[in-house]
Design a protein around this motif. Structure first.
Motif, PDB file in Angstrom:
ATOM      1  N   GLN A  25       0.832  -1.209   0.000  1.00 39.65           N
ATOM      2  CA  GLN A  25       0.000   0.000   0.000  1.00 39.65           C
ATOM      3  C   GLN A  25       0.865   1.257   0.000  1.00 39.65           C
ATOM      4  OE1 GLN A  25      -2.257  -0.716   3.567  1.00 39.65           O
ATOM      5  NE2 GLN A  25      -3.985  -1.655   2.484  1.00 39.65           N
ATOM      6  N   VAL A  26       1.921   1.228   0.792  1.00 39.86           N
ATOM      7  CA  VAL A  26       2.835   2.370   0.861  1.00 39.86           C
ATOM      8  C   VAL A  26       3.492   2.615  -0.484  1.00 39.86           C
ATOM      9  CG1 VAL A  26       5.015   3.189   1.840  1.00 39.86           C
ATOM     10  CG2 VAL A  26       3.272   2.203   3.335  1.00 39.86           C
ATOM     11  N   LEU A  27       3.959   1.546  -1.122  1.00 36.51           N
ATOM     12  CA  LEU A  27       4.608   1.679  -2.422  1.00 36.51           C
ATOM     13  C   LEU A  27       3.647   2.260  -3.454  1.00 36.51           C
ATOM     14  CD1 LEU A  27       7.138   1.184  -4.099  1.00 36.51           C
ATOM     15  CD2 LEU A  27       6.294  -1.126  -4.566  1.00 36.51           C
ATOM     16  N   SER A  28       2.417   1.786  -3.443  1.00 39.54           N
ATOM     17  CA  SER A  28       1.408   2.294  -4.369  1.00 39.54           C
ATOM     18  C   SER A  28       1.121   3.772  -4.105  1.00 39.54           C
ATOM     19  CB  SER A  28       0.114   1.482  -4.229  1.00 39.54           C
ATOM     20  OG  SER A  28      -0.906   2.014  -5.054  1.00 39.54           O
ATOM     21  N   SER A  29       1.037   4.133  -2.824  1.00 41.50           N
ATOM     22  CA  SER A  29       0.769   5.522  -2.458  1.00 41.50           C
ATOM     23  C   SER A  29       1.919   6.443  -2.853  1.00 41.50           C
ATOM     24  CB  SER A  29       0.520   5.621  -0.946  1.00 41.50           C
ATOM     25  OG  SER A  29       0.250   6.949  -0.567  1.00 41.50           O
ATOM     26  N   VAL A  30       3.157   5.978  -2.664  1.00 43.20           N
ATOM     27  CA  VAL A  30       4.325   6.777  -3.032  1.00 43.20           C
ATOM     28  C   VAL A  30       4.365   6.983  -4.543  1.00 43.20           C
ATOM     29  CG1 VAL A  30       6.844   6.739  -3.164  1.00 43.20           C
ATOM     30  CG2 VAL A  30       5.714   6.163  -1.021  1.00 43.20           C
TER      31      VAL A  30
END
Length: 278
Positions: free
Chosen positions: A225-230
């Motif tokens: 999720q973090v990677l997608s958000s970044v």
């Protein structure tokens, strides 16, 4: 990059060389890792000052002084709370603090020699605000009291662009110019930060201290999720920067700024190609 940009880029590179020339010392370099310069921010500041009608000589002085202060502040940010128990590690910590103080002090000497008293006052106030933002962000992380996304970026922007924005606020010749350059400084700094974290996550497979770590600390957050958000944030921010530049006049300045934002697009496209090939 086209030939019309070459002289301008070379001038900024000379400024960076001057900053390192005024700040480096063999003994310090042996024990301390000197941070890299935020060259894009220096380019923006240099271009802004020239657009305000400053002579190149004066603009170089302002950029060199601002770069020295930023180097000192970045150096202090590298100081760790805990070091391994050894004489070398302790010396590294002490020299990192002293080197940061030294770099920051060099700006004062440079501007005083040039009789730029107002610039000294402007940067002095900005240094205080940057340090206050660092403390607020550190305290929030330590105490587990995470700010909102907007609050995080407000503090991060002050840390990364506070010096440059202070110069813009003081020396802009109109409110429209002030608003545009302040916003561009902040948005491009966010782009650099997010892309850098995205690259670190994908290539080094670790979550850097920054926006990604902030997102990962939220309840229920996963690395995916973090990677997608970044990634989403990086694409959104570069689009905003490109849109801002397209509305700028005169055309010559717009062309130079387009070259800077194009570097971000190139890094994003390169990273996406690497990811697709993995």
């Amino acid at each position: 990059m086209s030939k019309e940009h070459t002289p301008y880029v070379e001038e900024v590179r000379l400024i960076v060389e001057q900053i390192y020339k005024r700040s480096t010392h063999p003994f310090v370099e042996y024990y301390v890792d000197v941070p890299s310069m935020a060259e894009n921010r220096l380019e923006l500041l240099y271009l802004f000052l020239l657009e305000q009608g400053m002579t190149k000589e004066r603009a170089v002085t302002f950029c060199t002084a601002t770069g020295l202060v930023q180097l000192g502040l970045d150096m202090h940010e590298h100081v760790k709370n805990e070091y391994e128990q050894s004489e070398t590690a302790e010396r590294s910590r002490q020299l990192t603090v002293l080197a940061g103080d030294y770099y920051s002090a060099r700006y004062y000497h440079l501007l005083a020699e040039a009789s730029e008293i107002k610039a000294i006052q402007t940067l002095s106030g900005a240094i205080q605000r940057v340090n206050e933002a660092k403390m607020k962000l550190y305290t929030a992380g330590r105490d587990g009291k995470l700010p909102t996304d907007e609050e995080y970026w407000e503090l991060r922007n002050m840390i990364d662009t506070g010096l440059y924005v202070a110069i813009v606020e003081e020396y802009a010749d109109s409110e429209d110019s002030r608003r545009f350059w302040m916003e561009l400084m902040k948005e491009t700094a966010k782009v650099e930060s997010v892309i850098g974290e995205w690259e670190q996550i994908k290539w080094q497979e670790q979550v850097p201290f920054g926006f990604a770590r902030f997102l990962l600390q939220k309840p229920g957050a996963t690395l995916a999720q973090v990677l997608s958000s970044v990634e989403h944030t990086a694409m959104e921010l570069i689009g905003m920067c490109e849109q801002m530049v397209r509305t700028l006049h005169p055309v010559e300045t717009r062309s130079m700024l387009s070259a800077i934002t194009a570097r971000y697009s190139h890094r994003i496209n390169r990273l996406k190609r690497v990811i697709e090939e993995m």
